[in-house]
Each structure stands twice: as structure tokens, then as C-alpha cells.
Design a protein around this motif. Sequence first.
Motif, PDB file in Angstrom:
ATOM      1  N   LYS A  44       0.828  -1.217   0.000  1.00  0.00           N
ATOM      2  CA  LYS A  44       0.000   0.000   0.000  1.00  0.00           C
ATOM      3  C   LYS A  44       0.858   1.261   0.000  1.00  0.00           C
ATOM      4  O   LYS A  44       0.518   2.258  -0.649  1.00  0.00           O
ATOM      5  N   VAL A  45       1.964   1.237   0.736  1.00  0.00           N
ATOM      6  CA  VAL A  45       2.850   2.410   0.747  1.00  0.00           C
ATOM      7  C   VAL A  45       3.447   2.623  -0.637  1.00  0.00           C
ATOM      8  O   VAL A  45       3.511   3.756  -1.140  1.00  0.00           O
ATOM      9  N   SER A  46       3.864   1.523  -1.290  1.00  0.00           N
ATOM     10  CA  SER A  46       4.438   1.640  -2.636  1.00  0.00           C
ATOM     11  C   SER A  46       3.427   2.253  -3.601  1.00  0.00           C
ATOM     12  O   SER A  46       3.763   3.129  -4.401  1.00  0.00           O
ATOM     13  N   GLU A  47       2.187   1.785  -3.520  1.00  0.00           N
ATOM     14  CA  GLU A  47       1.154   2.315  -4.418  1.00  0.00           C
ATOM     15  C   GLU A  47       0.772   3.740  -4.047  1.00  0.00           C
ATOM     16  O   GLU A  47       0.512   4.567  -4.921  1.00  0.00           O
ATOM     17  N   ALA A  48       0.735   4.019  -2.727  1.00  0.00           N
ATOM     18  CA  ALA A  48       0.366   5.368  -2.283  1.00  0.00           C
ATOM     19  C   ALA A  48       1.399   6.393  -2.730  1.00  0.00           C
ATOM     20  O   ALA A  48       1.043   7.525  -3.083  1.00  0.00           O
ATOM     21  N   ILE A  49       2.665   6.002  -2.730  1.00  0.00           N
ATOM     22  CA  ILE A  49       3.721   6.931  -3.161  1.00  0.00           C
ATOM     23  C   ILE A  49       3.489   7.337  -4.610  1.00  0.00           C
ATOM     24  O   ILE A  49       3.603   8.513  -4.979  1.00  0.00           O
ATOM     25  N   VAL A  50       3.113   6.357  -5.447  1.00  0.00           N
ATOM     26  CA  VAL A  50       2.833   6.662  -6.858  1.00  0.00           C
ATOM     27  C   VAL A  50       1.625   7.590  -6.959  1.00  0.00           C
ATOM     28  O   VAL A  50       1.648   8.581  -7.697  1.00  0.00           O
ATOM     29  N   SER A  51       0.580   7.278  -6.195  1.00  0.00           N
ATOM     30  CA  SER A  51      -0.630   8.106  -6.248  1.00  0.00           C
ATOM     31  C   SER A  51      -0.355   9.524  -5.747  1.00  0.00           C
ATOM     32  O   SER A  51      -0.830  10.499  -6.336  1.00  0.00           O
ATOM     33  N   ILE A  52       0.407   9.637  -4.657  1.00  0.00           N
ATOM     34  CA  ILE A  52       0.734  10.968  -4.112  1.00  0.00           C
ATOM     35  C   ILE A  52       1.528  11.766  -5.146  1.00  0.00           C
ATOM     36  O   ILE A  52       1.308  12.972  -5.315  1.00  0.00           O
ATOM     37  N   GLN A  53       2.447  11.090  -5.841  1.00  0.00           N
ATOM     38  CA  GLN A  53       3.238  11.776  -6.862  1.00  0.00           C
ATOM     39  C   GLN A  53       2.334  12.276  -7.986  1.00  0.00           C
ATOM     40  O   GLN A  53       2.476  13.409  -8.465  1.00  0.00           O
ATOM     41  N   ARG A  54       1.379  11.437  -8.397  1.00  0.00           N
ATOM     42  CA  ARG A  54       0.441  11.847  -9.464  1.00  0.00           C
ATOM     43  C   ARG A  54      -0.406  13.036  -9.013  1.00  0.00           C
ATOM     44  O   ARG A  54      -0.624  13.986  -9.763  1.00  0.00           O
ATOM     45  N   ILE A  55      -0.872  12.978  -7.763  1.00  0.00           N
ATOM     46  CA  ILE A  55      -1.694  14.077  -7.236  1.00  0.00           C
ATOM     47  C   ILE A  55      -0.860  15.344  -7.093  1.00  0.00           C
ATOM     48  O   ILE A  55      -1.300  16.441  -7.426  1.00  0.00           O
ATOM     49  N   LYS A  56       0.380  15.165  -6.615  1.00  0.00           N
ATOM     50  CA  LYS A  56       1.276  16.326  -6.447  1.00  0.00           C
ATOM     51  C   LYS A  56       1.558  16.999  -7.795  1.00  0.00           C
ATOM     52  O   LYS A  56       1.542  18.226  -7.920  1.00  0.00           O
TER      53      LYS A  56
END
Length: 1409
Positions: free
Chosen positions: A494-506
Motif C-alpha cells: 500500500k505504501v508503494s502504491e500510495a507513493i505513486v498516487s501521491i506523486q500523481r496528485i502532487k
Amino acid sequence: MVCSCCPVYLPPSKSRWPCLPLACGSWKLWPDCLFVLQPQTRPYFSRSGDSSTVGDPEAVREAAQSRGAETWRAVGAPPPEACGSRGRPADREGGLEDRGNLTAARAAPPRSTPAPAGTMLPQYPEVKPNPLQKANLCSRLFFWWLNPLFKIGHKRKLEEDDLYSVLPEDRSQHLGEELQGYWDQEVLRARKDAREPSLVKAIIKCYGKSYLVLGMLIFFEECTRVVQPIFLGKMISYVENYDPNDSAPLREAYGYAAGLSACVLLWAVLHHLYFYHIQRVGMRLRVAVCHMIYRKTLCLSSSAMGKTTTGQIVNLLSNDVNRFDQVTIFLHYLWVGPLQAITVTALLWMEIGISCLAGMAVLVILLLLQSCFGKLFSSLRSKTAALTDDRIRTMSEVITGIRTIKMNAWEKSFIDLITRLRRKEISKILRTSYLRGMNLASFFTVSKIMIFVTFISNELLDSLITGSQVFMVVMLFEALRFSSTLYFPMAVEKVSEAIVSIQRIKNFLSLDEMSQCYPQLPSDGEMIVDVQDLTAFWEKASETPTLRGLSFTVRPGELLGVVGPVGAGKSSLLSAVLGELPPSQGKVSVRGRIAYVSQQPWMFSGTVRSNILFGKKYEKERYEKVIRACALEEDLQLLEEADLTELGDRGTPLSEGQKARVSLARAVYQDADIYLLDDPLSAVDAVVSRHLFEQCIRKVLKEKTTILVTHQLQYLKDASQILILKDGKILQKGTFAEFPKSGIDFEDILLMKEIEETEPSPGPGTPSLISETLVPSQQSSRPSLKDVAPEDQDAENIQVTLPLEGRLVGKVGFKTYKNYFTAGAHQFIIIFLILVNIAAQVTYSLQDWWLAYWANGQSTLYSIEYGKENAIVMPNPVWYFTVHAVLTGGTILFGITRSLLVFYILVNSSQTLHNKMLLSILRAPVLFFNRNPIGRILNRFFKDIGHMDDLLPLIFQDFIQTFLLVIGIVGVMVAVIPWIAIPVIPLGIAFFFLQRYFSETSLDVKRLECATRSPVFSHLASSLRGLWTIRAYKAEQSFQELFDAHQDLHSEAWFLLLTTSRWLAVYLDVICAVFVTVVAFVSLILADALTPGQVGLVLSLALTLTGMFQWCVRQRMEVENLMISVERVMEYLDLEEEAPWEYKDHPPPPWSNEARIRFNSVNFRYTLDGPLVLKNLTAIIEATKKVGIVGRTGAGKSSLFSSVFRLSEPEGFIWVDYCWVGDIGLHNLRKKMSIILQEPVLFTGTMRKNLDPFNEHTEKELWNVLEEVQLKETIEGLPGKMDTDLAETGSNLSVGQRQLVCLARVILKKNQILIIDKATSNVDPRTDELIKKTIHEKFAQCIVVTITHRLSTVIDSDMIMVLDSGTMKEYSPPHDLLQNSNSLFYKMVQQLGEAEVTALTERAKQAHT
């Protein structure tokens, strides 16, 4: 700013919120509160989009003085009391306040007490206050406050009214603005440090402290789990050394039993307390980020919009933000797992020495392996997200352009395209799923591997251990089972996927925002539009500016007419005045409030009246005056509920002309200072056009500053100034009288024509403006109307209507499960899966039996023989460990096979059902798309399908695994000590009835949660389509508040989903704790009749059962909840279908070369119960004839060919080429004809792909057709010529140019029947004349039917058909009609002015002769 009464952050402007929430939850009026500025260490408040004052008390104080009139927002402040207890408007009667807040109305009875006129936010039924606010400690710990809801759910189906209001601290506005404040600070800091801003840092600052505190809960929870094996060991030790004559050890043992029971109970309370709070943090973070994404969407610059797509924004709001719900749950296990492993290692070392390291080495290797999986998860997530973006964007385009797709018979091609995208997406999802499967398999097998490796090491080291030590070792390894082998790998994933999502949102939040180029509020009372030497580029990289050196001034009472050919920059000029197109040099000064009428009218879901009022109070006299001025009286009378008729997502059932007039009425009702009209006259007929110009533009708006973009040259003589544009430059400007003197001839520039529209967006080579451009972040307050209604005026308008969709009732049926599984695999594979599951559990349970054999060496399970040294007597170790190794290997093999197979079948099911739903959607009639908002349809395609891709296979596999483990554990316990069945049976019965009682409410809550999601996406889609309008009217804050209200409604359902599952889990674990207590004390009481092995096994399994049993029941409920997504997808598999595309039983008809169309007594309606839009129409269109169809807007002109194309089945008879249309497959029929619709539809892709979607034509043919539609020069000027990628919806072309591309596409088809439905309304008269000439040459031997409001376009047709209110009034050659002074056509021509009448009469005469 804080209140002296309580520590609540406040805005300095009293005009924003009438009252203030106290910390205690009550509300206090402003006069009772004193405000003082106090230095704080946290962010204060800031004007949206202005971070300069965040965190600086002095700056705040200065800003408050200098900007007091503007709207400020309190970072972290709860929303206003005006929203009611749940941030919603008080009642259905409450109208829209002058602020322009748009509301969503749900069908519900009004409250008894009406709100003050003008109160507005989305209106929903009156809601219950949240009982959690007044719940006591015990009620909060055990969720008793939910009991009334379960009672309601037990009696009947839950409705939206039953939802509890969202808690003040969980409201979208409060959460979003709080996180926005920290993000603004981070952006400022990053700018100072010359680095990229980090969204993670902003999130940590906002939620870090509270999240860390919750980490202590999980620390204590896992401590209780580690202590349990110690108590267990002491109790087994008592049984080993049982002495009936010594009572002291018995009392001590009772103390251990009590300690064990207390630990289990404490664990249950802490575990669910932690999960409840941590899931709530995830929910709050998700809601906050959604608020920020929508807010950013409303203030993106047009250049930034070119870097994103609708699909990406929707994906961010649906799938990416979901990662926050998941990552917050497991994040703490990244440190708890390893810490617990170290603690367990220390305890094992104290018990059995160095041999424990072998077992722990297995765990370490596994943790390292799973950490490596993290990188794979990240990589796969980013690839999957990009593919999902493409799929959603394409799906959105298909739904938006469904009429074009159906009329061109392109459904199969788009099904192939989306299926290909889906196949690529599924290949990535499958790989991710296999990694998840490996993680779940490790959870199933790793404890057995660790036990095996530890005991074999112990044997090799010749260490002897006691029975109590055996079970203590087993239980210590079991303590690691969840935290280290299930939650830790999930945390990594989940952390690995969240990092990608946070980067996309950022990346999205970092896109450029709109900058307000000039103040739009009058400073000195003078209203003016002053443009000096304006040069502007839509795309900075472009060498050719869109506008060059424009200078003009417009003052109150003046009308500036702007004319020019297609792509001249007319709409871009209005964009520059609006601030959408930033000047690269020069100056634009706009003073006054702007009202804007877009070229393509934008309607939102709501009544006609709410679309016109757009946030203003309803004043009957003024409203009726506007209706008359905009020629809407007659149209509204034709609607069933007049102006209270509810419009669909895209303005259905209004015609394009009616939508244009509603859009104009909206602008007029605003009573603004400056009016920017982007050719509102083109979509209406000549009579209405003249009425609008004379009664509305020249009369109602005579005192206003008005800029009118038009192709209606007959009105230019009334303009104060005329601006002629070409290629972005002013060709000539002056008054009508000055032009002949200057040698400029209108006929040279643009042929004298009747009625035309203009192009709105940028010219060629400009960036993707996307009709979804967004609103500036600056929320300037609007001056109030000069003539607002009195305060007691009833506000009758019902605002944005986004009703919740229908829901099924009761349990998810067996048929749904059967269809779901069989969609993914053949029945034989499913039978094989069942056998593998059984084999995996049998080998797993046999290991316990074999452990008994090793411990005992005899047939009695787990009986223990003691030697002199009180050590276990070992049987033949080689034989034991060989069998144990085989069983362990079998467990691993079957466990992994089972996991991978489940994921393979369920992901394939998701793909199959997606493809079936796609086919079903595209087989549905157009009526389905009119009735269902785009957000509702897309919700199925990304949210529900997303659940089926990601969550459902994972949860289902987890449930099956845990269910079989529970069955195995109970089986072993009963086999060892049969009397255990006595408490186990009532335990099972209690669990069964409890989960049954729970599921009645839970399923309704889940269905409500799914239904309340759709309005969020519908609102987003609607906002994206109307962004320029929203910005122009400064309605950003209103739409943001509406978005927050939709989010709050969803949060209510989500919060109940979260808390109800905790309610069940707490009760299940408390029952399990009671069960463990009973077993523990009974074991001590019967110590003389039991062996230590029996006590050890039963107690260890009972402890394992504690977490496992409730996890199993909860996962079962979660599976059923997620199956609602499958249920919702399957709902769309059985939609009403159109007639077959092709009839397989008979071939398509042999078309002759003499195409003709014959209507005989045709009646047509769009719905079975709807009004007739065509009435008893009988006519024949002979082969090769050129026919013009004219009539008032809403007369049924477009409906005539909707009936021929069978968008809805007509009554009566229609023959095409001597074939009755009812006997022909829809594709065979539709491919026979070509149609160009008024609203041009282009798809993302190259220009070549849009012209020739299926590669059927040569390069030369494509260039020739572009030349014929006057686009060759424009396309040659693009960077990649024909291979230039068009922006979403083709928005880097003007509307006129888009229409020409659609025309070129149709000319290439060379069909014998061509229908042009107002398709050149957005091009200038000269281009229209050239195109008409081309069509007459190219289609000389074909039927050409032209539906138009521009009479000059059809004046030389063979026949003219005049329609009125769905009835054919006239059908004769134009010359004959003009000879009859009583004919409707004659009267329409007379509206055009003397010169035009003469010219048209002469042309009709020439054509006749």
C-alpha cells in the motif's frame, strides 16, 4: 483569528458566515463573540490561492485590513451553520443566494420551516444529528450508539434520510481547507529553497501528530498479543506439574487464566479502537485531497489543462485517493511488525535458546523479499494508473459523443478500442494480483515453516524442550502471524502504491493556475473594457500568436460587433477579456461584473429555472421580463412542467436553440455590467434571432457594455463599433457607416448571411483548451444586485438536481456469485480450485496432528511422556521430519497454487464483465444516456470495476483462506477434546445470527455508499464542461461548496460503513474473549482429567481463533459488500437494447442507386410516455433532391432524422431506398446515410485518425477533402500537419474548425444520403457558401438534406420543408413559397431586412428557372 470564547479559527469577514461553531459543538451568533488576533504557531487563514499570509500573524493582520472586503477562508474552520447540521441548506424552498451557490436537490418532502430566501447549498432531506457526538465512553468503545440504526435496518430498507449527519470535524470544506493551508506553506517553502514541493510533507504536518498518537494504540495492542503466550505457558506448566494436594499453584494458575482473559479482552478493544480511528484518518485525508483536487481543477490555467485530461482527473478522484483509505490502516505495521519480531525473538531465545534464530531467519528472508515486492508494486501501479487514465478518458469521450457514434455506426470500433486498452490494463493488474497472491500465501504458510525449521534446528542441536515450551513457541510464532506476515507485506504494497498516487496528485496540484490579469470590480464606478495592443498565445511554444496587436475600448451603452472567418480569433478575443487567455504583451482592463454566453451552451442537471437563476434570487417580474426578452415563453409552455422541467446531464430535452436561449437568459438575469456574447444567435431561426437582437441585446442590455461575436451581418448596422478579425489581427474597425468610405466591403470579407455561430476556443496550433477549463482560485466576492428581492421573498428555484440512483434490496443473490465466477473461468477450473483449497487446508491441519505424533510418539493426540528430566521423548526423528517436510511442502504448494488461481479467475471475471457491460452500454438507446448523468455511468466503469480489479480478489481470497482455517481449527479442537463442542456450537449460532442481523443494515449502507459516490463524479463532469461559464460568473466558490456537500453526503455513508463493520467486529471478538475465558477456567478445573498436550493445543487454538473468527466473519461481510459492485455492473448487463445492429437471419438489403426517403404518417417520441415531437408527418424526398428543413427552434427539425436513424423507434412507416427501416439492421441502415450534427464531436488522437478512423482512404484523398472544406491551410500550419495530436474533444481547434473536420469526415464516406444538421452554424458565411458549393458538386447525384436556421443556405434547394411544433406546415420549392405571402417561409424571410429579402428572392427565382 480566534474567538475569545473558544479556540476556533475564524475568517475576518462577517459577510461569509452568519454564526460560529463553538468547540463544544453548539453555535453562537457573531454579535456574542469578540475577535482578537493572537499569534499562533499553526496556519491561520488565507484567501484561496493566496498563500502569502499563511502562518504570519503580522501579514494576516495587514491583509485583513487591506482586503477586508474579500472572501477569506479559515484553515481548519468548520463550515457555516447555514449548512445545517450536516453542511446542507436548510430546506427545499431555500433559493440561491446572490453568492451563486448551486445546490443539489434530492426528491424529498420540504421541511416545515422555510429557510430565508437566498439560503443555498445542496438541499437534502432533513438529517439526524450524529449520535456519536453525545455518546458516552462505553458507547464509543463498543459502538452502542449504532444500535438504533441496526434496529431500523432490521425492520426496513435504509434510505438516505436514515444517514447520520457528518461530524463537523469530518466535513469536506474544513478538511480540505486545513490541508490546503499546509500545502500552500509547503509550496512557498519549496519556492524559497528552489526545490519541488512535497505533498507528503504537507500531509505529515497536517495529520502526523494524531497519526503518531494512534500508533501508541497499536503498540499496546501488539504488546497484549505477545504477553498471551507467556500466560499460556504458565497454565500448561501448572497442568504438567499438577498436584491435587497443593492449592497454591491452582490459585496462581487462576491468576494466569484471568490475566490471559483480560489480555484477550483488552486486545479486542484496542484493536477495534485503533482500526476505527485509523480508518477515519484515511477517510479524512481522502476527503481533504479530493477537495484540493476539485479546487485545483477550478483554477487551472488553459495551458495546464492541456497537460491533463478528464480521464486523469476522474482517476485521481476515484482510484488514486482510495490509496489513502488503505495505506493509513497498514502504515504503522512497517515499524510494529519488525519491533514485534525482535521482541518475540528475545522471548524465544529465553525459552529455547539459539534454535529460535532458524525460524526467525525464515521471517527475515520473507520480510526482505516482500520489501523488494514494494518496488514492483510501485512500478506496476504507475503503469496501471496511466492505462486506466486512457481507458476512462476514452470512455468519457464515448459517452459524451454517443449520438455521433451511434449515427455513424461506430460502436464496434470503439468497443474494440476500449477492449484493447482494457487488455493492456488487465495485464498489469494481473501481475500485481499475483504478487498479492504470493503475500497472502505467505500469511497462510509462513508460521508452519517457522515452526518446522525451529524444531528441526532444535533437534539437530540436541536440545530438549518441555510441552509448555512447545506450545509457547507455537503461540509466539502465531503472535507474529498477522502483524508480520499479513499486515507488514500489505503495508509495503500500500505504501508503494500510495507513493505513486501521491506523486500523481502532487504533479496535478503543481500545474499552473489561472492568474487574475486585472481587477473585475469597479473601483471608481466606471464600467469599461479597454484592450490596448493585446498579443496573446494559447500555446507558448507556438510561433504564431492567436491574437496580435488588438486595441479597442467599449463603454456602457455600447455594442461592439466582432466578425471574421473561421479561426480568426473571435472567441479567443472574448477569452482574453475573460482572463482565460493571458496576454503576452499589451494590456486588458476590465472593470465591472461580467456575464458570459458561451458558444456551446452549458446546462447543468436541474430545472430550467435554476439554470437561468444561477444563484440569484427569484423575482417573478424580472424573471418573466428575461423570459420574454429571450423568446422562451412559447418553448416553456411546450414543456410538461414549464420552467420547472428537470434537465438532464447535457440539457436534455431542450434543443440546441433552446439551450442557447436559456444560456442567454442566465446571463441577462445576472444583471451584470459587461456582457460577452459568443454568437448566441446562430443556434436559432431568423424570427427568434431578430427577436433576441432587438428585444434582448438592443433593449434589455442597452445600458450595458456588450461585445457580440456574430456572423449575422444584418445586425451590424446597429452596433456602436465593428471589429473585423482575420488571423488574429484587426482587419478593420469602425462604425457601420464608416466601412463603405474606407473601401471595405462586407461581402468581400464575409458573404451577407442570416444566422451563424462563432468559434469559442483557440485557433489552430493552440494548446488544448479543453472545454473543461477551470476557475481561478481567487474567490472574489460579487457585489449584490441593485434590485434584489426583499428578504421575505420566497425562493422557488430547485437547484442542481442529482438524484441518487435506484438500488437493489436484500442480500446479493447466489446467481450474482455464480455469474461472477463463471465469467472468469470454466466450471472445471472452479471445481479444481475448490479441490486445491481443500487440499491446502487438509495439509495445514495435518501438521498439527503430526506435531502431536512427534510430541507423543503414540496414537493419542498430543499426550506427553515425561522422562526423568521432564523432557519430551522423541520418536524416530528422521521419519517425523520427513513427513513434516512433505506436509509443509504440500501446504506451500497448495497455498501458492490456490492464491494465484483465485486471483487469475477473479481478475479475468472483472475483464469479462467490463467488456460485457461496455457492449451492453453501447447497445442501449440514446435515451439511456439522456436519463443517466455521465458520472453515474462512469462510476460503474472506474469505481465498481476498480473494486473488482483490486479489492474483491484480495478480500475474497483472504476470506476463503481464513474460513478454511477456522473450520480446521474448530475441527482439531473438537477432535482433541470433544466437550469443546458444547461452547463451540452456541458460539457458531451466535456468530451466525449476529452477522445475519448485521448484514441487513450493512448491505443497505454499502449500496447507499455506492449511490452517493455518483453525484460527486457527475458534479465534476458537469463542472469540467462549464468551466469558462463558472469562471466568468465567479461561481467557483459556489461549485466548490456544492462539491463539498456531495462529498459530505458520501462521507455520511462511508462513515457508517466504517463504524458498522467495527460494531460487528467488537461484538465478535468480545464473544471470542468470553469463549477463551470459559475454555481457560474449565481447563484448570478439569486439570486432573486432561493432559498438558490437550490443554496446550485447545488453549493455543482458542487464542488463534480470537482474531481469526471475527476476521473471517468480517471478511465474509466485506466480500458481500464488495459484491455489490459486481451486482451494480451486472445491472448494466441487462439494459434495454436498441434493435439489432445486423439481422443474422437475413442479409442487408441490396441498396439501389436511387436513394429516396418516404415518410408515411410518422409519429415520433423519444420516450414511451413522452410527448410527440413529430405528428402525423407524411412526405417524400426524391432521389438526388436537395431539401432544406427550416422552422422555429424546437419545431422537430433534428427529430425528423432521429426517427430515420431510429434513435428511438418511430410510429408509422419510413422507407429508405424502398426498404422499410424497421426491417433493416441499425448498422446497415445508418451506414447508408451520413449525418453531421450541430455539436461537433472529435476524439483524442491525430487529425488523420479523426478524419479517417478506420484507415480506408489515401493521403491524397484526405488532403483533397481538407481543401474542399477550407481547412487545408490550417492543418498545414499545425506542427505535425495531419499527424498532429488533437486535444481532448478537439479543443485546440475552434468550434467552426471542428465542424469542418466533421464535414470532411462525412464527405469522405460518399454516401447517397447526406444530412447536414445545422453543421455549418459555427463557420462564417463565405466558408459556408464555399462548402455548400462543394457539397452540391460532390453530392450532385445524392439526396442532401440541410437543416438550418440560415435561410440563405437553403434558398436554392429543390424543396423547402417548414416544420412547426412537430407538424409539417409546408413542403414546396422555395420560389413557390416566396410567392405566397401567407406562407410561414415567406414570413421568415421577411424578418431578414429588405436587402436580404431581395437577394434571397432573386436567388430562389434563379434556382427555380
